[in-house]
Design a protein around this motif. Structure first.
Motif, mmCIF file in Angstrom:
data_model
loop_
_atom_site.group_PDB
_atom_site.id
_atom_site.type_symbol
_atom_site.label_atom_id
_atom_site.label_comp_id
_atom_site.label_asym_id
_atom_site.label_seq_id
_atom_site.Cartn_x
_atom_site.Cartn_y
_atom_site.Cartn_z
ATOM 1 N N GLU A 1 1.013 -1.221 0.084
ATOM 2 C CA GLU A 1 -0.057 0.025 0.019
ATOM 3 C C GLU A 1 0.794 1.298 -0.058
ATOM 4 O O GLU A 1 0.114 2.501 -0.015
ATOM 5 N N GLY A 2 2.184 1.040 -0.015
ATOM 6 C CA GLY A 2 2.950 2.334 0.257
ATOM 7 C C GLY A 2 2.679 3.360 1.314
ATOM 8 O O GLY A 2 2.521 4.392 1.140
ATOM 9 N N ARG A 3 2.875 2.513 2.482
ATOM 10 C CA ARG A 3 2.349 3.075 3.674
ATOM 11 C C ARG A 3 3.403 4.030 4.276
ATOM 12 O O ARG A 3 3.305 5.251 4.840
ATOM 13 N N ASP A 4 4.504 3.656 4.144
ATOM 14 C CA ASP A 4 5.657 4.233 4.939
ATOM 15 C C ASP A 4 6.632 5.100 3.859
ATOM 16 O O ASP A 4 7.664 4.440 3.430
ATOM 17 N N GLU A 5 6.153 6.429 3.686
ATOM 18 C CA GLU A 5 7.212 7.112 2.867
ATOM 19 C C GLU A 5 8.463 7.276 3.090
ATOM 20 O O GLU A 5 9.428 7.567 2.277
ATOM 21 N N LYS A 6 8.979 7.146 4.509
ATOM 22 C CA LYS A 6 10.311 7.283 4.968
ATOM 23 C C LYS A 6 10.770 6.138 5.180
ATOM 24 O O LYS A 6 12.267 5.832 5.425
ATOM 25 N N ALA A 7 10.565 5.088 4.460
ATOM 26 C CA ALA A 7 11.119 3.608 4.684
ATOM 27 C C ALA A 7 12.223 3.639 3.694
ATOM 28 O O ALA A 7 12.369 3.947 2.611
ATOM 29 N N ALA A 8 13.307 2.936 4.425
ATOM 30 C CA ALA A 8 14.555 2.575 3.733
ATOM 31 C C ALA A 8 14.589 1.440 2.784
ATOM 32 O O ALA A 8 13.766 0.680 3.192
ATOM 33 N N PHE A 9 15.361 1.306 1.787
ATOM 34 C CA PHE A 9 15.150 -0.015 1.094
ATOM 35 C C PHE A 9 15.835 -1.055 2.087
ATOM 36 O O PHE A 9 15.336 -2.069 2.147
ATOM 37 N N ILE A 10 17.179 -0.734 2.637
ATOM 38 C CA ILE A 10 17.657 -1.542 3.702
ATOM 39 C C ILE A 10 17.961 -0.779 5.039
ATOM 40 O O ILE A 10 18.479 0.328 5.046
ATOM 41 N N GLU A 11 17.505 -1.441 6.065
ATOM 42 C CA GLU A 11 17.787 -0.687 7.427
ATOM 43 C C GLU A 11 18.560 -1.699 8.219
ATOM 44 O O GLU A 11 18.070 -2.875 8.443
ATOM 45 N N GLY A 12 19.576 -1.309 8.944
ATOM 46 C CA GLY A 12 20.217 -2.258 9.846
ATOM 47 C C GLY A 12 20.678 -1.414 11.025
ATOM 48 O O GLY A 12 20.213 -0.005 10.990
ATOM 49 N N PRO A 13 21.210 -2.060 12.066
ATOM 50 C CA PRO A 13 21.346 -0.999 13.271
ATOM 51 C C PRO A 13 22.547 -0.035 12.886
ATOM 52 O O PRO A 13 22.521 0.902 14.030
ATOM 53 N N ALA A 14 23.275 -0.120 12.005
ATOM 54 C CA ALA A 14 24.314 0.621 11.810
ATOM 55 C C ALA A 14 24.244 1.901 10.496
ATOM 56 O O ALA A 14 24.898 2.753 10.405
ATOM 57 N N GLY A 15 22.882 1.585 10.109
ATOM 58 C CA GLY A 15 22.827 2.569 8.985
ATOM 59 C C GLY A 15 21.378 2.102 8.055
ATOM 60 O O GLY A 15 20.989 1.032 8.216
#
Lengths: 449, 484
Positions: free
Chosen positions: A340-354
């Motif tokens: 649904e494209g809910r999170d406009e701020k979503a990163a493609f990849i997110e990890g604890p360091a970046g």
């Protein structure tokens, strides 16, 4: 033909008659096969020298003439099949389709020299075919791939690799049993920009391998990170029974799928909207999107341990939309499919360091400079012609292809069951859920299995 | 007036009877319609709520719901299908045994009462999710009916167990056409030995679909009388491909034999196949037979695979190496390394590639040694192997080999150097490039640019004044690329 009872009986008769035809054809082929290709070569050297292009089958499997092209038989000549007629290093010598109009159109494109069939079993017996290209709807992929392997053909298969997890396992076994080369036709793990990421997968994989983002990682596939889930591929309910058009052999189109009365929305472009043949946008785009992610995360030989779904209830026949599907691996890595494209701020990849965003943007300063110090990826074999000629596994093959398709099929089953599920990646079964497991390898129609 | 009173009484009486009759026939109609209006559920919470409401209807209510399905073209079944299939999925989850029993009772009643073939098939299909042996009695009546046998058999396959197997075996006696095929396939899939005799009777059928089904069923059942039949069928088609799948069925049978003790019959059969299947057109069958041998021998298959890898048949030889990867361990790796030392050319290259594919670091000394091999195929295989293993041990040998390599090989070495897992790579490159031929210097400078090797500035600057203008330009470009 309107009466489904009559249709069913008719269609089974058609199967028997067509099989007899193939049976006779096969005997003729066997007689031809008895003539060894190598002995033919020995007896024909003078003739060979007189031609510029020598078919590979005439020369024997071990021999490759400088001018040699591998030959292809394409099964399924609709939109997808036609797109793949021209591939460097190959020449289409035979085509097959259960729709006469598709077959005619394809023949016009390829010329009179190409052989045409409406039964794939005839095509895969041709000694002059090196590679069988499967461009049918997904419910046929498994059956044809297994039969092609049994006939000694190498296989080029469109995505999704198979409609069920069970079929995927059997394709893998058959390909390896008969020593065939297999290419699944999605390519983002080794070439082209990865959809909205606007960058190839290679630097992303290098970044993940370098652990600069930390571990475990969450990958989000949504329209904000460049992925369109094509939610328009939904089915229709309450379809009226409609006469089968004369150009279509509907029974063969259905093949291993359960018999359902004909309606034009079931076949050709719109078939993706029905569970019996595919799985909507997830079936269509899922392996394109998920295969590179499995590769990036280093999960080519495993599967997630759970799949969670947020979706409206699904109809038993017609595929519907969904909001969110979340896969979780044993080490905590997750893949979020955001429908649904809910999170406009979503990163493609997110990890604890970046975090990593489309266009290789990151919150890690000087990322590319830091990344340069890390090793490149080991080489992959990304040319199927080389794979076939040198008998070396293609980069996206029956094993990792089956694993990435398993994500698609896990998601489909969770949607159909209307609940989140736990999965055993070793046994490839759901835990404590008999209903879900009944969809891992549902029996095909016996006549076509 | 009396007449009017009598007439009104009669009308009132008839209305009461009708209302009463309606209540008897559809006592759950209101509740069902209330549920149907909520479907399809928009989310998990709503779905669970609807399913609990359906659960509360009990067997009678659920049966009534199933009987509300319209005949094709007479009404829209969509909401009923959402309700019934949703409930079928709901009861198939763990710890819902009571609901599952309710569903099975309702389905059994509904299947007996419904007359519409399409609705019957829909209900049978749903049983694949949750049916158990209690629905076998109702399903077995469909096993000889062409329209229903395939869906019914699919459910029985899911159910398994003696009740389902006995029902299918009994039906097989009279079954014909599609029903016969469905039953034989499923009895075979479920490996039901008691059905072997009945299935063998059909082994000589002229109908290729039936014969194919029989051959695969026998291969799965693996009964005592099966071997000669399957072997003869495969022999009859010259061990090639045919629509009856005779060869594939025989291979399946032999592979299945290999899973049981003693394994001698499987080995004998597979060895016979290897001997009989001559020619290019049967190379894939020989590969399948070799795989059976390798599977049976398991860790002890190395010698067999080594001999097979010597074959002049390219596919067969490659398949032997692919099988070797699957059983690779330290001891096997040593044998393969020794073999690689003994062979030349493409054979040596293929073994090197196989050792790299199986991540055998013990072979690194071999890879290093053959970097100087006369055969370019062997050298390229060793370079690719270094890349596959990301081998730090090969860093210096690769740089040495690069100095005498042709352009193609030098580029390949450059690619391999980029894969090596070590922070020492730029330093080694920087030192090595000082005394390399110009075309190698250019490649190495490009590598330093890719590595953003700021720490090697001094060595890069040494090449700025190189007499070869191409090298000097490459050094300048490298400094620019790394921001110096």
């Amino acid at each position: 033909m309107d009466d489904p009872v009559i249709t069913e009986i008719h269609t089974c008769k058609i199967i028997f008659i067509s099989c007899r035809v193939v049976f006779n054809f096969n005997h003729k082929m066997e007689q031809k096969k008895n003539q060894s290709r190598r002995s033919f070569l020995r007896n024909s050297l003078g003739t060979v020298a007189a031609f510029t292009i020598v078919p590979r089958h005439v020369l024997g499997r071990g021999y490759l003439a400088p001018s040699d092209q591998l030959t292809k038989g394409v099964i399924g000549t609709g939109g997808m099949g036609k797109v793949h007629f021209g591939y460097g290093g190959t020449r289409v010598v035979a085509i097959c389709d259960v729709d006469k109009l598709h077959l005619q159109e394809a023949k016009q494109l390829l010329g009179e020299g190409v052989k045409t069939f409406d039964d794939y079993r005839e095509l895969i017996q041709l000694p002059e075919v090196d590679i069988v290209h499967i461009a049918t709807p997904p419910h046929w992929h498994g059956t044809i791939a297994i039969e092609a392997a049994r006939a000694g053909k190498d296989i080029w298969c469109e995505k999704p690799m198979t409609r069920t997890i069970g079929e995927g396992k059997r394709v893998m076994e058959a390909v390896q049993q008969f020593g065939r080369m297999f290419r699944l036709n999605t390519w983002f793990r080794f070439t082209d920009d990865f959809y909205g990421m606007n960058t190839p997968v290679k630097p992303i994989k290098k970044l993940v391998n370098a652990r600069l983002l930390g571990w475990p990682l969450t990958v989000t596939l949504s329209r904000h990170t460049g992925f369109d889930w094509k939610q328009h591929w939904i089915g229709k309910t309450d379809l009226p029974v409609t006469p089968v058009p004369p150009e279509l052999n509907y029974d063969r189109w259905l093949g291993p799928a359960p018999f359902k009365p004909y309606h034009p929305h079931r076949v050709h472009q719109t078939f993706r909207g029905y569970w019996d043949y595919d799985g909507g946008g997830l079936g269509d785009m899922g392996q394109h999107y998920l295969d590179p992610v499995q590769y990036i995360l280093g999960k080519d030989d495993t599967s997630p341990i759970s799949v969670q779904v947020e979706a409206p209830q699904q109809h038993p026949d017609a595929v519907g939309t969904w909001s969110r599907i979340i896969y979780t691996y044993k080490d905590g890595c997750r893949i979020i499919l955001d429908g649904e494209g809910r999170d406009e701020k979503a990163a493609f990849i997110e990890g604890p360091a970046g975090k990593l965003y489309p266009g290789f943007r990151s919150d890690i300063p000087d990322l590319e400079k830091k990344l340069a110090a890390y090793p490149d990826l080991p080489p992959q074999l990304t040319d199927f012609i080389t794979s076939v000629r040198e008998r070396r596994k293609f980069a996206l093959n029956e094993e990792n292809g089956h694993r990435s398709c398993t994500l698609v099929n896990m998601g489909k089953i969770a949607l159909q069951m209307g609940r989140s599920l736990e999965f055993d990646p070793e046994k490839q079964l759901f835990l404590h859920d008999e209903g879900a497991n009944s969809l891992i390898d549902p029996p095909a129609r016996a006549c076509w299995s | 007036m009396n007449m009017m009173k009598k007439l009104l009484s009669i009308i009132l009486f008839l209305v009461c009877i009708n209302v009463n009759a309606q209540q008897v026939q559809h006592p759950y109609a209101a509740g069902i319609n209330r549920i149907l209006r909520q479907l399809p559920a928009g989310n998990q919470q709503q779905l669970d709520s609807c399913m609990m409401q359906i659960n509360a209807l009990g067997t009678a209510g659920l049966t009534e719901m199933a009987l509300m399905l319209y005949a094709p073209g007479k009404g829209d079944n969509t909401r009923l299908q959402f309700a019934l299939s949703g409930y079928a999925a709901y009861v198939s989850a763990a710890a819902r045994e009571d609901a599952r029993k309710t569903a099975m009772q309702a389905w059994t009643k509904a299947l007996k009462l419904t007359t519409q073939p399409e609705n019957k098939i829909f209900l049978i299909d749903q049983l694949q999710l949750f049916g158990d042996k209690s629905v076998v009695p109702v399903l077995k009546q469909y096993l000889l009916q062409p329209l229903f046998c395939d869906p019914a058999v699919r459910v029985l396959k899911h159910i398994g167990g003696s009740e389902a197997l006995i029902a299918m075996e009994a039906a097989l006696e009279k079954a014909q056409g599609p029903c016969e095929i469905s039953l034989i396939k499923t009895l075979g899939d479920l490996k039901y030995l008691a059905a072997e005799g009945a299935i063998i009777k059909r082994a000589q059928s002229e109908d290729p679909v039936l014969r194919r089904t029989v051959l695969f069923a026998l291969a799965n059942i693996r009964g005592g009388d099966t071997g000669p039949i399957l072997e003869a069928a495969a022999e009859k088609v010259g061990y090639g491909y045919d629509v009856t799948g005779a060869t594939a069925a025989y291979l399946l049978y032999v592979a299945n034999l290999g899973h049981q003790w003693p394994t001698t019959p499987a080995m004998t059969a597979a060895t016979n196949l290897l001997r009989r299947c001559k020619g290019d057109s049967l190379e894939h069958v020989r590969i399948a037979a070799l795989k059976i041998v390798a599977d049976v021998l398991d860790d002890d298959a190395t010698n067999t695979l080594m001999i097979a890898s010597d074959s002049k048949d390219r596919e067969y030889s490659a398949a032997a190496l692919a099988l070797a990867v699957r059983i690779m361990n330290a001891a096997n790796a040593e044998s393969w390394i020794q073999k690689a030392e003994r062979v030349d050319g493409s054979k040596k290259a293929a073994i090197i590639t196989m050792l790299a594919d199986s991540k055998q670091r013990a072979a690194i000394s071999l890879f290093t040694k053959v970097l100087k091999d006369n055969d370019s195929l062997v050298r390229m295989a060793a370079i690719n192997a270094a890349g596959q293993l990301q081998s730090i041990e090969m860093l210096s040998p690769l740089l040495v080999a690069m100095k005498t390599a042709d352009t193609t090989t030098a580029k390949a070495i450059g690619d391999a150097l980029l894969t090596i897992r070590s922070s020492e790579v730029p330093g080694h490159i920087a030192v090595s490039m000082q005394h390399a031929p110009p075309y190698v210097q250019v490649i190495l400078l490009q590598l330093l640019a890719q590595k953003q090797a700021v720490g090697q500035e001094r060595f890069i600057r040494l090449l700025l004044n190189n007499p070869d203008p191409i090298v000097a330009q490459a050094a300048k470009s490298t400094l620019a690329a790394i921001g110096l």
